[in-house]
Write a protein that holds these residues in place. Structure first.
Motif, mmCIF file in Angstrom:
data_model
loop_
_atom_site.group_PDB
_atom_site.id
_atom_site.type_symbol
_atom_site.label_atom_id
_atom_site.label_comp_id
_atom_site.label_asym_id
_atom_site.label_seq_id
_atom_site.Cartn_x
_atom_site.Cartn_y
_atom_site.Cartn_z
ATOM 1 N N TRP A 83 0.601 -1.493 -0.263
ATOM 2 C CA TRP A 83 -0.041 -0.295 0.169
ATOM 3 C C TRP A 83 1.171 1.460 -0.303
ATOM 4 O O TRP A 83 0.777 2.164 -0.833
ATOM 5 C CB TRP A 83 -0.416 0.225 1.641
ATOM 6 C CG TRP A 83 -1.586 1.138 1.539
ATOM 7 C CD1 TRP A 83 -2.766 1.420 1.394
ATOM 8 C CD2 TRP A 83 -1.181 2.160 2.013
ATOM 9 N NE1 TRP A 83 -3.421 2.500 1.535
ATOM 10 C CE2 TRP A 83 -2.379 2.995 2.487
ATOM 11 C CE3 TRP A 83 -0.278 2.946 2.776
ATOM 12 C CZ2 TRP A 83 -2.141 4.398 2.982
ATOM 13 C CZ3 TRP A 83 -0.172 3.706 3.662
ATOM 14 C CH2 TRP A 83 -1.474 5.272 3.476
ATOM 15 N N LEU A 84 1.520 1.386 0.735
ATOM 16 C CA LEU A 84 2.873 2.578 1.033
ATOM 17 C C LEU A 84 3.405 3.124 -0.145
ATOM 18 O O LEU A 84 3.890 3.717 -0.545
ATOM 19 C CB LEU A 84 3.792 2.397 2.080
ATOM 20 C CG LEU A 84 5.001 3.572 2.740
ATOM 21 C CD1 LEU A 84 3.819 4.315 2.897
ATOM 22 C CD2 LEU A 84 5.623 3.057 3.264
ATOM 23 N N ASP A 85 3.966 1.717 -0.986
ATOM 24 C CA ASP A 85 4.426 1.639 -2.578
ATOM 25 C C ASP A 85 3.451 2.291 -3.506
ATOM 26 O O ASP A 85 4.321 3.337 -4.271
ATOM 27 C CB ASP A 85 4.995 0.439 -3.158
ATOM 28 C CG ASP A 85 6.135 0.086 -1.728
ATOM 29 O OD1 ASP A 85 6.869 0.805 -2.231
ATOM 30 O OD2 ASP A 85 6.316 -0.880 -2.490
ATOM 31 N N ARG A 86 2.005 1.776 -3.562
ATOM 32 C CA ARG A 86 1.172 2.719 -4.696
ATOM 33 C C ARG A 86 0.836 3.696 -4.040
ATOM 34 O O ARG A 86 0.533 4.224 -4.684
ATOM 35 C CB ARG A 86 -0.370 1.371 -4.439
ATOM 36 C CG ARG A 86 -1.156 2.007 -5.092
ATOM 37 C CD ARG A 86 -1.949 0.833 -4.912
ATOM 38 N NE ARG A 86 -2.236 0.182 -3.695
ATOM 39 C CZ ARG A 86 -3.645 0.506 -2.894
ATOM 40 N NH1 ARG A 86 -3.789 1.765 -3.570
ATOM 41 N NH2 ARG A 86 -3.585 0.131 -2.507
ATOM 42 N N VAL A 87 0.701 4.060 -2.778
ATOM 43 C CA VAL A 87 -0.224 5.046 -2.401
ATOM 44 C C VAL A 87 1.096 7.071 -2.222
ATOM 45 O O VAL A 87 0.681 7.707 -3.091
ATOM 46 C CB VAL A 87 -1.032 5.234 -0.841
ATOM 47 C CG1 VAL A 87 -1.323 7.001 -0.549
ATOM 48 C CG2 VAL A 87 -1.975 4.322 -1.245
ATOM 49 N N ALA A 88 1.916 6.253 -1.691
ATOM 50 C CA ALA A 88 3.156 7.263 -2.162
ATOM 51 C C ALA A 88 2.903 8.130 -3.713
ATOM 52 O O ALA A 88 3.905 8.733 -3.192
ATOM 53 C CB ALA A 88 4.978 6.677 -1.783
ATOM 54 N N GLY A 89 2.464 7.272 -4.594
ATOM 55 C CA GLY A 89 2.677 7.658 -6.022
ATOM 56 C C GLY A 89 1.187 8.386 -6.303
ATOM 57 O O GLY A 89 1.367 9.515 -7.449
ATOM 58 N N GLN A 90 0.407 8.912 -5.188
ATOM 59 C CA GLN A 90 -0.371 8.916 -5.850
ATOM 60 C C GLN A 90 -0.941 10.289 -4.892
ATOM 61 O O GLN A 90 -1.816 11.423 -5.469
ATOM 62 C CB GLN A 90 -1.791 8.375 -5.171
ATOM 63 C CG GLN A 90 -1.993 7.264 -6.169
ATOM 64 C CD GLN A 90 -3.212 6.156 -5.983
ATOM 65 O OE1 GLN A 90 -3.299 6.095 -4.707
ATOM 66 N NE2 GLN A 90 -3.199 4.610 -6.339
ATOM 67 N N THR A 91 -0.600 10.551 -3.500
ATOM 68 C CA THR A 91 -0.396 11.996 -2.716
ATOM 69 C C THR A 91 0.623 11.826 -1.930
ATOM 70 O O THR A 91 1.252 11.331 -1.563
ATOM 71 C CB THR A 91 -2.053 11.959 -1.850
ATOM 72 O OG1 THR A 91 -2.084 12.588 -1.191
ATOM 73 C CG2 THR A 91 -1.229 10.471 -0.796
ATOM 74 N N ARG A 92 0.910 12.904 -1.238
ATOM 75 C CA ARG A 92 2.076 12.708 -0.210
ATOM 76 C C ARG A 92 1.644 12.404 1.047
ATOM 77 O O ARG A 92 0.966 12.334 1.698
ATOM 78 C CB ARG A 92 1.745 14.492 -0.242
ATOM 79 C CG ARG A 92 2.431 15.565 -0.949
ATOM 80 C CD ARG A 92 2.463 16.915 -1.032
ATOM 81 N NE ARG A 92 3.474 17.797 -0.327
ATOM 82 C CZ ARG A 92 4.594 18.359 0.591
ATOM 83 N NH1 ARG A 92 3.753 19.198 0.277
ATOM 84 N NH2 ARG A 92 5.718 18.656 1.018
ATOM 85 N N LEU A 93 2.340 11.861 2.024
ATOM 86 C CA LEU A 93 2.095 11.103 2.555
ATOM 87 C C LEU A 93 3.046 12.258 4.334
ATOM 88 O O LEU A 93 4.764 12.594 4.051
ATOM 89 C CB LEU A 93 2.907 10.163 2.886
ATOM 90 C CG LEU A 93 2.035 8.979 1.613
ATOM 91 C CD1 LEU A 93 2.940 7.825 1.349
ATOM 92 C CD2 LEU A 93 0.404 9.108 2.798
#
Length: 301
Positions: A83-93
């Motif tokens: 999930w972290l890999d995927r979401v890091a490319g979609q929004t800022r964390l």
């Protein structure tokens, strides 16, 4: 032009999406996150709470996501990592994915020690390494230790062992070390007397601190294990120590909780530097929630 529907998604886990405010523990979570949400809203930011594992969430629809009560990540680590890999490319964390990855594995303590941060004496044990607790204790000159996985939380598989109970724990330690990377730390007796201090650092600056003490007969300071949280006015050396530990991170974190103990010889020793989903104890100092909101707002400008 695409406009995200949420400015800040406050990340929780499935169990706490709709907290039961009649349960003291979930009410505490809700209060902490309400303080942050209200502070963000006061700055004109649109806020929502979402489970990190929500299969229907389009993370590109929020400008950033703030880790808060994602307290099941270490039990679902493979899923969380993907999930972290995927979401890091979609929004800022916040904190950044690079920091999260570094911080979930407690071998980061070795990195901090290399940068001059004093840590509780620690021996890391690689998965599959054949070594006994007795071997480690003899080699280090330790009479009492705590062992736990390097990826863990909430005192999972955490055991306190002295010479008198060593034989009873060797098999448990061997099973753990066969399954995952482990760490063995010298036990700090000050935990039982003065407790563990947590200094909260927002945007690189100390905002407040608390002190956690275990219940009688235990060594775990977490309140869900019976520990008690006390307000604490950090001394100047405690502020300096906490901010120096945060400054040693590979990337500057938006928020951090620095957990340490003052040993019998007066030396401050880092126990953990919490950058993923630490409880930040805003209920003890609500202005710190506003400080975090301002840090996020500044980063979103």
């Amino acid at each position: 032009m695409h406009v995200p529907s949420i400015d800040v998604a406050i990340l929780t886990e499935d169990r706490y999406v709709t907290p039961d405010r009649n349960d003291w523990y979930q009410a505490q979570i809700a209060r902490e996150e309400d303080l942050v949400a209200d502070a963000l809203a006061a700055l004109g930011l649109r806020v929502g709470r979402r489970s990190w594992a929500d299969p229907d969430m389009d993370w590109s629809q929020c400008r950033c996501a703030l880790f808060r009560s994602t307290w099941d990540y270490f039990d679902r680590y493979a899923e969380f990592s993907s999930w972290l890999d995927r979401v890091a490319g979609q929004t800022r964390l916040f904190n950044a994915a690079e920091l999260i990855r570094w911080n979930v594995d407690k071998r980061y303590l070795g990195d901090l020690q290399d940068k001059g941060v004093s840590i509780v004496p620690t021996r890391f044990v690689a998965r599959g390494e054949v070594v006994s607790l007795a071997d480690i204790m003899d080699a280090q000159g330790w009479d009492e230790v705590v062992f736990k996985p390097v990826v863990s939380g909430a005192a999972r598989l955490t055991h306190r062992v002295g010479r008198a109970t060593l034989s009873a724990h060797e098999a448990v330690f061997a099973r753990c070390a066969a399954d995952e990377n482990m760490m063995v730390q010298a036990f700090e007796p000050a935990i039982l007397s003065t407790g563990e201090v947590s200094v909260i650092v927002i945007g690189g600056r100390t905002t407040h601190a608390i002190r956690k003490t275990p219940r009688a007969g235990d060594f775990r300071v977490q309140d869900d294990h019976g520990g008690t949280v006390h307000a604490h006015a950090p001394a100047e050396d405690e502020r300096w120590f906490a901010e120096a530990a945060v400054a040693a991170c590979p990337v500057a974190p938006a928020y951090a909780r620095v957990d340490f103990v003052r040993s019998a010889d007066g030396v401050l020793r880092l126990m953990e530097l919490e950058l993923v989903e630490p409880e930040l104890f805003f209920r003890f100092h609500p202005p710190a929630a506003a400080e975090l909101a301002h840090v996020l707002a500044e980063k979103l400008r």
